[in-house]
Write an enzyme that holds these catalytic residues in place. Structure first.
Site, mmCIF file in Angstrom:
data_model
loop_
_atom_site.group_PDB
_atom_site.id
_atom_site.type_symbol
_atom_site.label_atom_id
_atom_site.label_comp_id
_atom_site.label_asym_id
_atom_site.label_seq_id
_atom_site.Cartn_x
_atom_site.Cartn_y
_atom_site.Cartn_z
ATOM 1 N N SER A 181 0.967 -1.042 -0.032
ATOM 2 C CA SER A 181 0.047 0.029 -0.165
ATOM 3 C C SER A 181 0.962 1.098 -0.021
ATOM 4 O O SER A 181 1.699 1.178 -0.823
ATOM 5 C CB SER A 181 -1.013 -0.185 1.147
ATOM 6 O OG SER A 181 -2.047 0.831 0.696
ATOM 7 N N HIS A 197 -7.686 -4.979 -2.726
ATOM 8 C CA HIS A 197 -6.484 -4.527 -1.946
ATOM 9 C C HIS A 197 -5.884 -5.665 -1.050
ATOM 10 O O HIS A 197 -4.984 -5.817 -0.607
ATOM 11 C CB HIS A 197 -7.014 -3.323 -0.973
ATOM 12 C CG HIS A 197 -5.530 -2.570 -0.744
ATOM 13 N ND1 HIS A 197 -4.551 -2.177 -1.649
ATOM 14 C CD2 HIS A 197 -5.238 -2.065 0.680
ATOM 15 C CE1 HIS A 197 -3.762 -1.531 -0.763
ATOM 16 N NE2 HIS A 197 -4.047 -1.208 0.430
#
Length: 264
Positions: free
Chosen positions: A126, A239
Site C-alpha cells: 500500500s 486490496h
C-alpha cells in the site's frame, strides 16, 4: 545523513505466533529520533537474506502485524518492519512518505548491519510501495523491490481517496494543485532512472484502496527506462487477497526475491 541512523537502542522479546520464528520489538535511531519496529528471525544458526517490510496506512491504520512479519521470516528471511515515527511509542510525527522515509532508510541500515544478514530486499504494501521505491533509490545495493497493492503516485492517491484528503492536506501541507512539488517529492516515479534493483509489482485489478493505475504507471515508467520489472496482476482481487491466495503469493514472491542475482 546522521551516521548513527539504524543504531539499535533497545530490544525486547515479543511473543511469536510461530515456534520457528523469534520476534523482538526494536527501538532504533532515525535521524536522531528514537523510533520502533519489529524484527523477526528464523530460530537457529545460519545466514539469511534481509527483508525490509514497509507497512501501509498511517497511525493505527495498517499497523505492523506480528503474524505477517513471522510469515515472511518463516520463508527464510530476517525481517525488519519499522512502525514509522510517532507510532507505538516512537518519537516524532509520521508524515506519509515525507521525512518519515528516514525511518525506512535507517531500518535498511539496521538490517544490513546484522551479522546474519546477507543482502537486503525491500517489500512495500500500500503506501509502503512509495517508501520501498524511495528506499531502493537511496540504497543502490538493494537486492530487489516488491510492491504489493502499492502507491506509486501521491497526487493520484489524493485524487482517488476523498476519505484521505483531510489527512493528506494536514500532513503534506496542502493540495497537489497548490503544492505540486510536495507531492512530487513523495512520488518515486520521477527518479526511477536511478533505480538499480529489479522490481516485482503485485496488484489486484479491483483494488479500490490503491487503484491498479498506480501499478500501471510504475510498470510503464520502468519499461520505458528498460529496468527489470515483473508484474503479477490478479483480475479478481481487491486490496486484500483471500488467505489461501495470500499464502501462495507470499511463497511465490519469496522465491522470486531469492532467485534475483546476488549483489554486493
Amino acid at each position: 545523513m546522521n551516521h548513527h541512523d539504524g543504531k539499535i537502542v533497545e530490544m525486547t522479546r515479543f511473543p511469536s505466533p510461530n515456534p520457528n520464528v523469534e520476534l523482538r520489538v526494536i527501538t532504533y535511531l532515525s535521524h536522531g529520533l528514537k523510533v520502533k519496529g519489529m524484527l523477526a528471525e528464523p530460530i537457529g544458526e545460519g545466514v539469511y537474506d534481509g527483508f525490509l517490510y514497509l507497512r501501509g496506512g498511517i497511525k493505527n491504520v495498517g499497523k505492523v502485524r506480528p503474524a505477517r512479519i513471522a510469515q515472511f521470516a518463516a520463508e527464510g528471511f530476517i525481517v525488519f518492519a519499522p512502525y514509522y515515527r510517532g507510532n507505538q511509542g516512537g518519537e516524532g510525527n509520521e508524515d506519509f512518505a515525507g521525512d518519515d522515509r528516514e525511518d525506512a532508510f535507517a531500518a535498511f541500515l539496521l538490517l544490513k548491519s546484522l551479522p546474519r544478514v546477507r543482502g537486503v530486499h525491500i517489500f512495500g504494501f500500500s503506501r509502503g510501495g512509495v517508501m520501498a521505491l524511495l528506499t531502493a533509490l537511496e540504497y543502490p545495493e538493494t537486492a530487489s523491490v516488491v510492491t504489493w497493492g502499492g502507491v506509486s503516485d501521491m497526487s493520484l492517491t489524493y485524487m482517488e481517496r476523498k476519505d484521505l484528503r483531510r489527512m493528506m492536506k494536514r500532513v503534506i501541507g496542502g493540495t497537489p494543485q497548490k503544492f505540486p512539488d510536495r507531492y512530487q517529492s513523495r512520488t518515486p516515479l520521477y527518479s526511477l532512472d536511478k533505480l538499480t534493483a529489479p522490481v516485482l509489482i503485485i496488484h489486484g485489478v479491483n483494488d479500490s484502496n490503491v487503484s491498479v493505475e498506480h501499478a500501471y504507471r510504475l510498470e510503464r515508467r520502468l519499461r520505458l527506462l528498460e529496468k527489470p520489472v515483473d508484474c503479477w496482476y490478479f483480475n479478481e482481487f481487491t486490496h486484500y487477497f483471500p488467505p489461501e491466495v495470500n499464502r501462495k503469493v507470499v511463497s511465490d514472491l519469496s522465491k522470486w526475491m531469492k532467485s534475483r542475482p546476488k549483489r554486493c
